[in-house]
Design a protein around this motif. Structure first.
Motif, PDB file in Angstrom:
ATOM      1  N   LYS A  90      54.855  15.354  30.015  1.00 44.12           N
ATOM      2  CA  LYS A  90      54.434  16.375  30.978  1.00 44.12           C
ATOM      3  C   LYS A  90      53.597  17.423  30.243  1.00 44.12           C
ATOM      4  O   LYS A  90      53.664  17.555  29.027  1.00 44.12           O
ATOM      5  CB  LYS A  90      55.652  17.059  31.606  1.00 44.12           C
ATOM      6  N   GLU A  91      52.838  18.189  31.011  1.00 46.03           N
ATOM      7  CA  GLU A  91      51.960  19.208  30.430  1.00 46.03           C
ATOM      8  C   GLU A  91      52.733  20.201  29.560  1.00 46.03           C
ATOM      9  O   GLU A  91      52.278  20.588  28.491  1.00 46.03           O
ATOM     10  CB  GLU A  91      51.220  19.935  31.554  1.00 46.03           C
ATOM     11  N   HIS A  92      53.926  20.624  30.018  1.00 45.03           N
ATOM     12  CA  HIS A  92      54.707  21.611  29.266  1.00 45.03           C
ATOM     13  C   HIS A  92      55.280  21.054  27.961  1.00 45.03           C
ATOM     14  O   HIS A  92      55.826  21.799  27.164  1.00 45.03           O
ATOM     15  CB  HIS A  92      55.833  22.193  30.137  1.00 45.03           C
ATOM     16  N   GLN A  93      55.126  19.745  27.737  1.00 48.75           N
ATOM     17  CA  GLN A  93      55.639  19.136  26.518  1.00 48.75           C
ATOM     18  C   GLN A  93      54.575  19.030  25.420  1.00 48.75           C
ATOM     19  O   GLN A  93      54.819  18.413  24.395  1.00 48.75           O
ATOM     20  CB  GLN A  93      56.183  17.736  26.821  1.00 48.75           C
ATOM     21  N   ILE A  94      53.415  19.636  25.635  1.00 48.04           N
ATOM     22  CA  ILE A  94      52.338  19.587  24.645  1.00 48.04           C
ATOM     23  C   ILE A  94      52.056  21.001  24.155  1.00 48.04           C
ATOM     24  O   ILE A  94      51.781  21.894  24.940  1.00 48.04           O
ATOM     25  CB  ILE A  94      51.055  18.980  25.251  1.00 48.04           C
ATOM     26  N   GLN A  98      67.194  21.369  25.989  1.00 50.49           N
ATOM     27  CA  GLN A  98      66.453  20.786  24.881  1.00 50.49           C
ATOM     28  C   GLN A  98      65.395  19.859  25.467  1.00 50.49           C
ATOM     29  O   GLN A  98      65.703  18.969  26.257  1.00 50.49           O
ATOM     30  CB  GLN A  98      67.383  19.996  23.954  1.00 50.49           C
ATOM     31  N   VAL A  99      64.131  20.084  25.121  1.00 52.25           N
ATOM     32  CA  VAL A  99      63.025  19.296  25.650  1.00 52.25           C
ATOM     33  C   VAL A  99      62.194  18.788  24.482  1.00 52.25           C
ATOM     34  O   VAL A  99      61.877  19.546  23.559  1.00 52.25           O
ATOM     35  CB  VAL A  99      62.147  20.158  26.596  1.00 52.25           C
ATOM     36  N   GLU A 100      61.847  17.494  24.525  1.00 54.53           N
ATOM     37  CA  GLU A 100      60.987  16.956  23.481  1.00 54.53           C
ATOM     38  C   GLU A 100      59.557  17.470  23.695  1.00 54.53           C
ATOM     39  O   GLU A 100      59.048  17.457  24.809  1.00 54.53           O
ATOM     40  CB  GLU A 100      60.991  15.428  23.509  1.00 54.53           C
ATOM     41  N   VAL A 101      58.938  17.936  22.607  1.00 56.02           N
ATOM     42  CA  VAL A 101      57.601  18.522  22.662  1.00 56.02           C
ATOM     43  C   VAL A 101      56.725  17.820  21.629  1.00 56.02           C
ATOM     44  O   VAL A 101      57.190  17.466  20.543  1.00 56.02           O
ATOM     45  CB  VAL A 101      57.669  20.042  22.350  1.00 56.02           C
ATOM     46  N   LEU A 102      55.445  17.620  21.983  1.00 58.04           N
ATOM     47  CA  LEU A 102      54.464  17.116  21.024  1.00 58.04           C
ATOM     48  C   LEU A 102      53.756  18.319  20.424  1.00 58.04           C
ATOM     49  O   LEU A 102      53.102  19.075  21.141  1.00 58.04           O
ATOM     50  CB  LEU A 102      53.437  16.216  21.710  1.00 58.04           C
ATOM     51  N   LEU A 103      53.892  18.521  19.131  1.00 49.71           N
ATOM     52  CA  LEU A 103      53.211  19.621  18.439  1.00 49.71           C
ATOM     53  C   LEU A 103      51.931  19.074  17.820  1.00 49.71           C
ATOM     54  O   LEU A 103      51.969  18.174  16.975  1.00 49.71           O
ATOM     55  CB  LEU A 103      54.104  20.208  17.355  1.00 49.71           C
ATOM     56  N   ILE A 104      50.812  19.619  18.263  1.00 50.80           N
ATOM     57  CA  ILE A 104      49.518  19.156  17.774  1.00 50.80           C
ATOM     58  C   ILE A 104      49.233  19.826  16.433  1.00 50.80           C
ATOM     59  O   ILE A 104      49.146  21.038  16.340  1.00 50.80           O
ATOM     60  CB  ILE A 104      48.402  19.479  18.788  1.00 50.80           C
ATOM     61  N   GLU A 105      49.112  19.019  15.392  1.00 48.05           N
ATOM     62  CA  GLU A 105      48.843  19.531  14.052  1.00 48.05           C
ATOM     63  C   GLU A 105      47.343  19.700  13.814  1.00 48.05           C
ATOM     64  O   GLU A 105      46.925  20.548  13.038  1.00 48.05           O
ATOM     65  CB  GLU A 105      49.413  18.556  13.007  1.00 48.05           C
ATOM     66  N   GLY A 106      46.542  18.870  14.488  1.00 46.85           N
ATOM     67  CA  GLY A 106      45.098  18.968  14.334  1.00 46.85           C
ATOM     68  C   GLY A 106      44.375  18.007  15.251  1.00 46.85           C
ATOM     69  O   GLY A 106      44.897  16.950  15.591  1.00 46.85           O
ATOM     70  N   ALA A 107      43.181  18.407  15.644  1.00 48.58           N
ATOM     71  CA  ALA A 107      42.319  17.558  16.455  1.00 48.58           C
ATOM     72  C   ALA A 107      40.911  18.104  16.383  1.00 48.58           C
ATOM     73  O   ALA A 107      40.726  19.320  16.266  1.00 48.58           O
ATOM     74  CB  ALA A 107      42.793  17.527  17.913  1.00 48.58           C
TER      75      ALA A 107
END
Length: 194
Positions: free
Chosen positions: A17-21, A178-187
């Protein structure tokens, strides 16, 4: 895929979902057009994995998964039980159609699961909405409420929470989960050429 943000593409590729990014703000505003064809013998279930590869190769996307405590709304069944209308038309194979007009105070969906409707509610609410109703099946939703900014002292109207309970028999409960989140390190903002 035409006119999508990098955040949209990540959401599709990783099925979140959007909130997980969590990443830089530009990822939600810069738009991209991706012209791609599926290789012979590939099927639609392989699209997310192929999109992940494209994002890594072209945008040099680097990310990791992390679990974070987050303020959410749990969507639960109200005391009087659900007041849902079973879907009148079959799903179109993509999980139904939905719309959100938060400024006009309307959220709806046709042939939608409760989980997909909860995702739409997230766009109208001040925090993510997580389906915890346990309800299965497809429903037609049409929720009308008075947005906070439109309400007046003389006519406050039904808030999102009140309308949800009265019209659909569903309730929003504030919780921390607790929600799984994708943490963007770089792009890369500008993708690499073919």
């Amino acid at each position: 895929v035409i006119d999508n943000s990098l955040k949209d593409l990540i959401r599709l590729a990783y099925q979140v979902k959007e909130h997980q990014i969590s990443g830089p703000a530009w990822m939600a505003t810069e738009k991209y057009e991706i012209a791609a064809t599926m290789p012979a013998g590939a099927n639609r279930s392989q699209v997310p994995e192929m999109l992940q590869t494209l994002l890594a190769e072209r945008f040099h996307l680097k990310l990791h998964r992390e679990t974070r405590k987050m303020a959410v709304y749990a969507l639960v069944v109200g005391k009087g039980g659900p007041k849902l209308t079973a879907a009148t038309a079959p799903a179109n194979g993509r999980g139904g159609t939905g719309w959100v007009n938060p400024t006009g105070g309307r959220v709806g969906a046709k042939a939608s699961s409760v989980a997909a409707f909860a995702d739409l509610l997230s766009k109208a609410a001040d925090r993510p909405v997580i389906d915890m109703t346990g309800l299965t099946g497809l429903y037609d939703f049409d929720l009308t409420y008075t947005p906070e900014l439109s309400a007046t002292a003389a006519d406050p109207g039904a808030t999102l929470e009140t309308a949800l309970l009265e019209q659909l028999g569903l309730k929003l409960e504030k919780r921390e989960m607790q929600v799984e989140v994708l943490l963007i390190e770089g792009a890369d903002k500008v993708p690499a050429e073919n």
